[in-house]
Design an enzyme around this catalytic site. Sequence first.
Site, short mmCIF file in Angstrom:
data_model
loop_
_atom_site.label_atom_id
_atom_site.label_comp_id
_atom_site.label_asym_id
_atom_site.label_seq_id
_atom_site.Cartn_x
_atom_site.Cartn_y
_atom_site.Cartn_z
N ASN A 125 113.79 17.97 12.22
CA ASN A 125 114.04 18.53 10.89
C ASN A 125 115.51 18.92 10.80
OD1 ASN A 125 114.13 19.98 8.55
ND2 ASN A 125 112.71 21.59 9.20
N CYS A 128 117.47 22.37 7.99
CA CYS A 128 117.38 23.83 8.14
C CYS A 128 118.79 24.43 8.21
CB CYS A 128 116.58 24.17 9.39
SG CYS A 128 117.29 23.50 10.87
N ASN A 190 111.99 15.98 2.84
CA ASN A 190 111.73 17.41 2.91
C ASN A 190 111.79 17.94 1.46
OD1 ASN A 190 111.52 20.10 3.88
ND2 ASN A 190 112.59 19.49 5.75
#
Length: 302
Positions: A125, A128, A190
Site C-alpha cells: 500500500n 499512506c 485505493n
Amino acid sequence: MNLKVKIGNLELKNPVLVASGTFGYGIESADFLDLNQLGGIITKSLSLKPRKGNPPKRIAETPAGMLNAIGLANIGVEKFIEEKLPLLTKLNTKIIVNIAASSVEEYVECVRILDKEEIDAFEINVSCPNVKEGGLEFGRSLSKVGEITGKVVASTNKPVIIKLTPNVTFISEFAKVAKEEGATAVSAINTFVGMAVNVFTRKPKLSHITGGLSGPAIRPLALAKVFEIVQNVDIPVIGIGGITNSEDALEFLITGAKAVQIGTHNFVDPSAPIKIIKGIEDYLRNFNFKDVNEVIGSLQLS
Ligand SMILES: Cc1cc2nc3c(=O)[nH]c(=O)nc-3n(C[C@H](O)[C@H](O)[C@H](O)COP(=O)(O)O)c2cc1C
C-alpha cells in the site's frame, strides 16, 4: 468450467479477493462465509510496529459509499505472525499480506520478516502518509513508488502487488514504474480523497478532516483507472472500487482486470464475495464460456 486465474506465478482458484482493511485480518468473518471458497484474502495493512490510527470520528457515511480515515490502525507485523497467521495458513485460499509503512526501510523490513512465513504474496500500500517527508503520500511520487517497488522486490521471491492511489493525474504512469521495477501486478484502486461537513456543528465529519471515499460512488472512476492501465501497460491489474455484485465484478474483468477485490460492500453483506463468485459462474454458463480467462479483457471497443 475454469475459474482459475494467474497473476504472475500466483494462481487463484477464482478471481474474487477481499480488499485490505475491509475484512480484518481475514479470520474475523469466518462465521459469515466459507473463507476457503475465496480466490484470496488480503489482510488489513500491517506496519512494523502496532499503530493506533486516527482518533474518532474515523468514518462517515456518504450517499453511495463511505469516507474513512482509520489511519492504518493495526497490530503490527510481529503480533500478526503470532496471533493471526496460524489460523490463516490453515485455510485453503491464497493469503496476501498488505503492508503500509512510513519509510522505504520500514516496507523492506516488514517484507523481510514476513518473507519467511507461509504467505503467498505481498500487496504494498503506497497510498499512506509519508511521515519522513512531511505528510505526503508515497503513491503520488513516481520516484518513490519506483524506489519502494524495486527495494521490496529485491527483498522477496514472492509476488509483489503494488496498490495504486487514484489521486494522481495519470495512474498508468505509476503502473509503468511498478512494472519497470519488477512488480508482479498492480491493484487499482485505493480510495479517493473526499470530505464531508456537518452543517449543524459546521465541523468536518471526520477528525482527520479529509478521508478516503469508497463504495459504489467510485466504481465508474475505478473502472476508468483500470481501463487506462490496461490500455497502456502490460502488467496484470487487480480491479477494486465499489464492487457490490457479479455484474460489477464482470465490468472490471471484461475491461481487463485479471481479478477483483470486494471492499466496502463486505460491511453491507459479508457473504457478498461468495455470491459474486457464484454470479460469475452463472454468467459463464449462460454465455457459454468455458473459462473465465475468455471473458477477461474481452471488452468490445468497436
Ligand atoms: C474502512 C476501510 C479501511 C481500509 N483500510 C485499508 C488498508 O488498511 N489498506 C489498504 O490498502 N486499503 C484500505 N482500504 C481501501 C480498500 O481496500 C479499497 O481499496 C477501497 O475501499 C476501494 O474499494 P471499495 O469501494 O470496494 O471499498 C480501506 C477501505 C475502507 C472502506
